[in-house]
Write a protein that holds these residues in place. Structure first.
Motif, PDB file in Angstrom:
ATOM      1  N   UNK A  99       0.953  -1.412  -0.080  1.00 54.89           N
ATOM      2  CA  UNK A  99      -0.050   0.115  -0.046  1.00 54.89           C
ATOM      3  C   UNK A  99       0.899   1.168   0.024  1.00 54.89           C
ATOM      4  N   UNK A 100       1.825   1.075   0.703  1.00 55.76           N
ATOM      5  CA  UNK A 100       2.898   2.339   0.585  1.00 55.76           C
ATOM      6  C   UNK A 100       3.710   2.445  -0.584  1.00 55.76           C
ATOM      7  N   UNK A 101       3.433   1.608  -1.709  1.00 57.14           N
ATOM      8  CA  UNK A 101       3.955   1.856  -2.711  1.00 57.14           C
ATOM      9  C   UNK A 101       2.860   2.666  -3.852  1.00 57.14           C
ATOM     10  N   UNK A 102       1.779   2.915  -3.344  1.00 59.13           N
ATOM     11  CA  UNK A 102       0.658   3.463  -4.078  1.00 59.13           C
ATOM     12  C   UNK A 102       0.941   4.861  -5.042  1.00 59.13           C
ATOM     13  N   UNK A 103       1.694   5.787  -4.160  1.00 55.23           N
ATOM     14  CA  UNK A 103       2.216   7.091  -4.965  1.00 55.23           C
ATOM     15  C   UNK A 103       3.029   6.910  -6.184  1.00 55.23           C
ATOM     16  N   UNK A 104       4.000   5.913  -5.906  1.00 54.71           N
ATOM     17  CA  UNK A 104       4.929   5.691  -7.011  1.00 54.71           C
ATOM     18  C   UNK A 104       4.258   4.851  -8.265  1.00 54.71           C
ATOM     19  N   UNK A 109       1.234   4.872 -13.739  1.00 53.56           N
ATOM     20  CA  UNK A 109      -0.115   4.815 -14.406  1.00 53.56           C
ATOM     21  C   UNK A 109      -0.595   6.297 -14.858  1.00 53.56           C
ATOM     22  N   UNK A 110      -0.230   7.424 -14.229  1.00 46.56           N
ATOM     23  CA  UNK A 110      -0.571   8.756 -14.815  1.00 46.56           C
ATOM     24  C   UNK A 110       0.347   8.890 -16.303  1.00 46.56           C
ATOM     25  N   UNK A 111       1.651   8.336 -16.055  1.00 44.47           N
ATOM     26  CA  UNK A 111       2.394   8.599 -17.236  1.00 44.47           C
ATOM     27  C   UNK A 111       1.759   7.686 -18.459  1.00 44.47           C
ATOM     28  N   UNK A 112       1.486   6.675 -18.181  1.00 45.71           N
ATOM     29  CA  UNK A 112       0.623   5.631 -19.345  1.00 45.71           C
ATOM     30  C   UNK A 112      -0.585   6.258 -19.756  1.00 45.71           C
ATOM     31  N   UNK A 114      -1.549   9.864 -19.570  1.00 46.19           N
ATOM     32  CA  UNK A 114      -1.461  11.060 -19.446  1.00 46.19           C
ATOM     33  C   UNK A 114      -2.410  11.799 -18.784  1.00 46.19           C
ATOM     34  N   UNK A 115      -2.159  11.374 -17.228  1.00 48.01           N
ATOM     35  CA  UNK A 115      -3.165  12.024 -16.276  1.00 48.01           C
ATOM     36  C   UNK A 115      -2.219  12.826 -15.307  1.00 48.01           C
ATOM     37  N   UNK A 116      -2.845  13.587 -14.507  1.00 46.17           N
ATOM     38  CA  UNK A 116      -1.858  14.361 -13.568  1.00 46.17           C
ATOM     39  C   UNK A 116      -1.806  13.521 -12.223  1.00 46.17           C
ATOM     40  N   UNK A 117      -0.818  13.053 -12.048  1.00 49.74           N
ATOM     41  CA  UNK A 117      -0.287  12.190 -10.974  1.00 49.74           C
ATOM     42  C   UNK A 117      -0.393  12.770  -9.618  1.00 49.74           C
ATOM     43  N   UNK A 118      -0.198  14.103  -9.414  1.00 47.58           N
ATOM     44  CA  UNK A 118      -0.441  14.659  -8.006  1.00 47.58           C
ATOM     45  C   UNK A 118      -1.881  14.642  -7.601  1.00 47.58           C
ATOM     46  N   UNK A 152      -9.433   8.703 -16.482  1.00 43.53           N
ATOM     47  CA  UNK A 152      -9.255   9.483 -15.331  1.00 43.53           C
ATOM     48  C   UNK A 152     -10.017   8.825 -14.363  1.00 43.53           C
ATOM     49  N   UNK A 153     -10.959   7.995 -14.540  1.00 40.93           N
ATOM     50  CA  UNK A 153     -12.088   7.919 -13.378  1.00 40.93           C
ATOM     51  C   UNK A 153     -11.466   6.849 -12.324  1.00 40.93           C
ATOM     52  N   UNK A 154     -11.750   6.662 -11.439  1.00 40.57           N
ATOM     53  CA  UNK A 154     -11.127   5.950 -10.390  1.00 40.57           C
ATOM     54  C   UNK A 154     -12.072   5.200  -9.432  1.00 40.57           C
TER      55      UNK A 154
END
Length: 384
Positions: A99-104, A109-112, A114-118, A152-154
């Motif tokens: 779960x701690x790897x979620x941000x990375x 996924x965002x690069x793949x 083309x989404x805003x990761x932050x 971009x939905x989640x």
């Protein structure tokens, strides 16, 4: 472990044998591919965010129908399937250290896509804070999986464990359902209702949230003095501005203490004041503002300012799609041992179905209507 025919989610040990895990992955892959083809990626996310559908998928692939592993194993298998297939959905996070790897992973996924990761990393943090701080029922989060589609939905599926009773509770979120992260944001919560819960995200807690922000804007030292005055109340001291009976104070204090320690993190409050937080979302994201600090603040609001949070447990779905455990059986032999032949026949059938067009699948939809009114034998419904 049974209440009115409803299963709890007890902590289970053991593991899934390799022969079953391989079949689970193949069956889950086929189901998800069919869903994407039929309903699109949004339809898949919406179903993952449905507590009953998620539990039914768990039962369909042969996991225990009433265990904490129904979340961790099923979510892990779905994540693995999505990582290997180009279906327009990916997943980040998992159980414990994963779960701690979620941000990375969200960055990847965002690069793949083309989404805003932050934006997604912030959402991940806030959702975790809501279910561990803003909503307190004695469950400590240890599992967090974040599903994102190419549009971009989640959807988020996370789970907490109550270490005292060794029971789990699952929280489901869907982006298209969320109007506010801090006002009844869940798509559903799976578990058994508790007698009371510190629920600061109920709609009736709006006044509480507003007053809390006002209090946090004051000096942390002043807030600390008020916490100490509450402690004095519990020992019999009655201030002139609020004539509480000692018995009432003790009952309120006991309710908070049943959820854990009451400790104030002054550094977190100083940071909140420096930043001038203007919303409950921002306050929850302050580093160091955890469950014990919110309990202390809520206690002050109740006994000093006479402003109350909700104590209504927002559980929406007791876990009970036992019917679907009859598909191939269950890992722990409930309602019967997994039948490998039946499992392989089901996989073969779905593989052929995936090759067919949507028109031909309509026949299968008609057949499924036959089972809608079928009831499972109640005597076979037992905890594993």
């Amino acid at each position: 472990m049974m209440r009115r025919g409803i299963a709890e989610l007890p902590l289970h040990g053991g593991h899934v044998p390799r022969w079953l895990a391989l079949r689970m992955k193949r069956l889950a892959e086929l189901v998800i591919k069919l869903l994407v083809d039929e309903y699109g990626t949004q339809g898949v996310l919406e179903r993952l965010a449905d507590p009953v559908w998620f539990q039914a998928l768990n039962n369909l692939i042969g996991m225990d129908w009433d265990s904490s592993g129904s979340t961790t194993v099923t979510a892990g298998i779905v994540k693995e399937v999505l990582s290997k297939e180009d279906l327009g959905i990916k997943a980040a996070g998992g159980k414990g250290a994963k779960s701690r790897k979620t941000p990375e992973e969200l960055k990847q996924i965002s690069r793949l896509y083309d989404l805003e990761a932050e934006e997604y990393i912030k959402t991940s943090r806030l959702v975790a804070k809501v279910d561990s701080v803003a909503l307190q029922t004695g469950y400590q989060l240890y599992h967090h999986v974040f599903f994102v589609d190419q549009e971009g939905r989640w959807a988020i599926v996370q789970q907490g464990m109550n270490p005292q009773v060794k029971l789990a509770r699952r929280f489901h979120w869907f982006s298209e359902k969320v109007e506010s992260f801090t006002l009844e944001p869940h798509k559903g919560i799976s578990g058994i209702k508790a007698e009371h819960a510190l629920n600061t995200i109920a709609r009736e807690s709006k006044e509480y949230q507003k007053t809390l922000l006002d209090v946090v804007s004051e000096s942390p030292t002043k807030i600390e003095r008020e916490v100490k005055s509450v402690e004095a109340l519990s020992k019999g001291y009655i201030p002139f501005y609020k004539p509480y009976e000692k018995r009432e104070v003790l009952s309120i204090l006991k309710r908070y203490e049943s959820l854990g320690k009451i400790e104030l993190n002054k550094r977190a409050l100083e940071l909140a004041r420096e930043l001038g937080v203007s919303s409950y979302d921002e306050l929850l994201l302050i580093k160091g503002l955890g469950p014990s600090t919110l309990r202390a603040l809520s206690l002050v609001l109740e006994l000093v300012y006479d402003v109350h949070p909700s104590w209504k447990d927002p559980v929406t779905h007791p876990p009970d799609p036992f019917k679907f455990a009859y598909a191939v059986g269950g890992k722990d032999r409930v309602p019967f041992p997994v039948e490998r032949g039946t499992y392989d026949d089901l996989i073969s059938f779905l593989e052929k179905l995936l090759e067919k067009g949507k028109e031909e699948r309509e026949v299968v939809k008609q057949v499924t209507k036959i089972t809608k009114k079928w009831k499972f034998p109640e005597e076979e419904k037992r905890p594993t």
